[in-house]
Design an enzyme around this catalytic site. Sequence first.
Site, PDB file in Angstrom:
ATOM      1  N   LYS A   1       0.887  -1.164   0.000  1.00  0.00           N
ATOM      2  CA  LYS A   1       0.000   0.000   0.000  1.00  0.00           C
ATOM      3  C   LYS A   1       0.924   1.212   0.000  1.00  0.00           C
ATOM      4  CE  LYS A   1      -3.532   2.361   2.810  1.00  0.00           C
ATOM      5  NZ  LYS A   1      -4.564   2.234   3.865  1.00  0.00           N
TER       6      LYS A   1
ATOM      7  N   GLU B   1      -3.321   6.966   1.582  1.00  0.00           N
ATOM      8  CA  GLU B   1      -3.677   7.296   2.967  1.00  0.00           C
ATOM      9  C   GLU B   1      -2.436   7.502   3.841  1.00  0.00           C
ATOM     10  OE1 GLU B   1      -6.563   4.175   3.968  1.00  0.00           O
ATOM     11  OE2 GLU B   1      -8.138   5.487   3.205  1.00  0.00           O
TER      12      GLU B   1
ATOM     13  N   ASP C   1     -14.905   2.555  -1.822  1.00  0.00           N
ATOM     14  CA  ASP C   1     -14.408   1.835  -0.650  1.00  0.00           C
ATOM     15  C   ASP C   1     -15.431   0.865  -0.051  1.00  0.00           C
ATOM     16  OD1 ASP C   1     -12.866   1.053   1.438  1.00  0.00           O
ATOM     17  OD2 ASP C   1     -12.604   3.018   2.334  1.00  0.00           O
TER      18      ASP C   1
ATOM     19  N   GLU D   1     -16.696  -3.915   7.368  1.00  0.00           N
ATOM     20  CA  GLU D   1     -16.445  -2.547   7.820  1.00  0.00           C
ATOM     21  C   GLU D   1     -17.657  -1.640   7.630  1.00  0.00           C
ATOM     22  OE1 GLU D   1     -13.071  -0.694   5.967  1.00  0.00           O
ATOM     23  OE2 GLU D   1     -13.416   1.230   6.956  1.00  0.00           O
TER      24      GLU D   1
HETATM   25  C1  GCU Z   1     -10.443   1.695   4.231  1.00  0.00           C
HETATM   26  C2  GCU Z   1     -10.299   1.442   5.702  1.00  0.00           C
HETATM   27  C3  GCU Z   1      -8.885   1.635   6.176  1.00  0.00           C
HETATM   28  C4  GCU Z   1      -7.943   0.836   5.301  1.00  0.00           C
HETATM   29  C5  GCU Z   1      -8.125   1.220   3.852  1.00  0.00           C
HETATM   30  C6  GCU Z   1      -7.324   0.373   2.885  1.00  0.00           C
HETATM   31  O1  GCU Z   1     -10.357   3.064   3.967  1.00  0.00           O
HETATM   32  O2  GCU Z   1     -11.162   2.283   6.428  1.00  0.00           O
HETATM   33  O3  GCU Z   1      -8.823   1.209   7.499  1.00  0.00           O
HETATM   34  O4  GCU Z   1      -6.628   1.024   5.688  1.00  0.00           O
HETATM   35  O5  GCU Z   1      -9.464   1.028   3.498  1.00  0.00           O
HETATM   36  O6  GCU Z   1      -7.931  -0.382   2.148  1.00  0.00           O
HETATM   37  O7  GCU Z   1      -6.107   0.479   2.829  1.00  0.00           O
END
Ligand code: GCU
Length: 681
Positions: free
Chosen positions: A284, A288, A367, A395
């Site tokens: 990843k 984020e 998402d 989630e």
């Molecule tokens: C969602 C989730 C996060 C996670 C992210 C991902 O946004 O809320 O907790 O890290 O997906 O898929 O990386």
Amino acid sequence: TSEESYACWLQYRKITDPTLVEKLTSSLSNLIVLDQSERLTAAIDELTTAIQSMLEVKPVTLTELGEENGVVLATEESLKLNNIELEYDVSELTVEGYVIKSAHNNIYLIGKTDKGVLYAAFHLLRLVQGNEPLTNLNIIEQPKNRLRMINQWDNMDGSIERGYAGKSIFFEENKITSNLARIKDYARLLSSVGINSVSINNVNVFEVPTRLITEEFLPEVKNVADIFRSYGITTFLSINYASPIQIGHLHTADPLAPEVQEFWKDVANEIYKYVPDFGGFIVKADSEHRPGPFTYDRDHAEGANVLAKALKPHGGIVIWRCFVYNCLQDWRDRTTDRARAAYDNFKPLDGKFLDNVILQVKNGPMDFQVREAVSPLLGAMPNTNQVLEFQVTQEYTGQQKDLCYLVPLWKEVFDFDTHARGEGTTIKKITEGSVFDYSHSGVAAVSNIGNDENWTGNTLAQANFYGYGRLIWNPDLSAEEIALEWIEATFGNDPKVVETVSKMLLQSWEIYENYTTPLGIGWMVNPNHHYGVNVDGYEYSVWGTYHFADLNGLGVDRTVATGTGYTNQYFSPNSEMYESLETCPDDLLLFFHHVPYTHQLKTGKTVIQHFYNTHFEGVEQVEGLIESWIKLEGKIDKIRFANVLERLQLQLINAKEWRDQFNTYFFRKSGIADEKNRKIY
Ligand code: GCU
């Protein structure tokens, strides 16, 4: 404690019909195993325990064909060596395929390799538990998808990101667990539904797990990988893109810097000393707030390829996630569209990734909402390996308090026709690798298990774990077939139980959608933990997840004509279908269009009336779920009965809160009353 909860669908309940017991005992008393391997040992162990538990006779293991008949376990190779004729050309099977065949008074479990034999053993046991008499078996099976993966989002402190079933079974207090027995049981569950790959740590990799790829932890990673291997499962690790800085003490993680390339090579060499069949890395990056190649002005292909080069000599792969978007958006800015981001970021890089890189594409494009359009990136990169990403952990779909059987949702995605190569280019064909010449493809999903005794918190959420494995093995299975299989294995075959639970499961997605966010709008959840209603919870945030409700209407305009232009990411005729208000399907209306509350749906109802109706109905449906479940009292063991009932009651509280806040909010915004005059606050 409850053994049934823990064993999930591998309970191996005693068979009671005496004629059947006699028949099965005569077929299953000898296990004749013609090769030797860890996986065959795992198969023999499973068969032995299961047969003993179901028939109360301990089967004898033999290593040669002789006088005794029984279950013969063999690979294609030993079949040849032993000159066994089966009227079936096993060489036609793919590498994980198998045959189960009655012949010469034996039952043959023949795999192309020992992995197939293991899958065949689990299949045979499923038949026995389903009270099949095992006569004239002639089964040929092979998985449709090659990569069938589970991603654990487990942190090394023992917590689980988006976990709703207790703590990690892999980690505690920043160490790898010493409870390997539980990992073995997890491997059995995974293998029994055909999962062949697992990544054990969260995709968000911070300080301690960054070091999982070093000598500090590799000896224990090896122990875990050894267990998984004997169940046909390959182990992967999520890595931190800044590892060269954080553990290599370099001043950069620039993928083009020679010292960084050296670093990753050394890491790979080290890992493969411990885990010779290590699967590779999940990444990843630039997502984020996680580090990635953007810091060095490099693109994702450059970012991924440095890792791919390091893994290549060992046969490893890089699974690079496409969940890349601007998570610092300004809500005032109506031009940035999170749904567009994966396609915008990755599509231009098609063909630039090495062939041991796979892009993991999250579905939906926003998402994991209760309903979204299918990600337009799937099928849009003919020259780049792709894997589809689902979320088994609930989630946004009730967090394993609320019931939400997700197989019907996943099936809709698999059956979606992208038109990438004309009509019939469904998502399942793309993941199966039959549309483009992919060297790797398949499906991955975020796991829903933890160390709760029943693994999934809500016992009924076991159906999602089971269903995910079964569906990606064969996306042509129906949601109902899978539900029935799971129910019988889990609760037995009392027709009342089977019928009730199946109905509950099959309605549950729609029910959840009814009382939460219909018509594809999504979100409206409490920030951070994401459970429960909060209509404006994210409306003025940086995350790009808005509904844009005002006094006139709501929805996200993603059209080319007046909106973000997202509809253009689809192939024709999907792009036109979504672009036009007339042809856009109602269930995705607000995903694609901003419409007035008075806009008329294809059902003839207005949007606002539809909102009121589904929210009142949703709560009633949850009450119906509770009534149905209560009628099963006495037919299901007390522990599991109570567990589900407790969850359903929490679901009812949640559904009522959703109904009342949602209806009140939109009544106040729109000023339009409910036609049926029901209570709105
Ligand atoms: C969602 C989730 C996060 C996670 C992210 C991902 O946004 O809320 O907790 O890290 O997906 O898929 O990386």
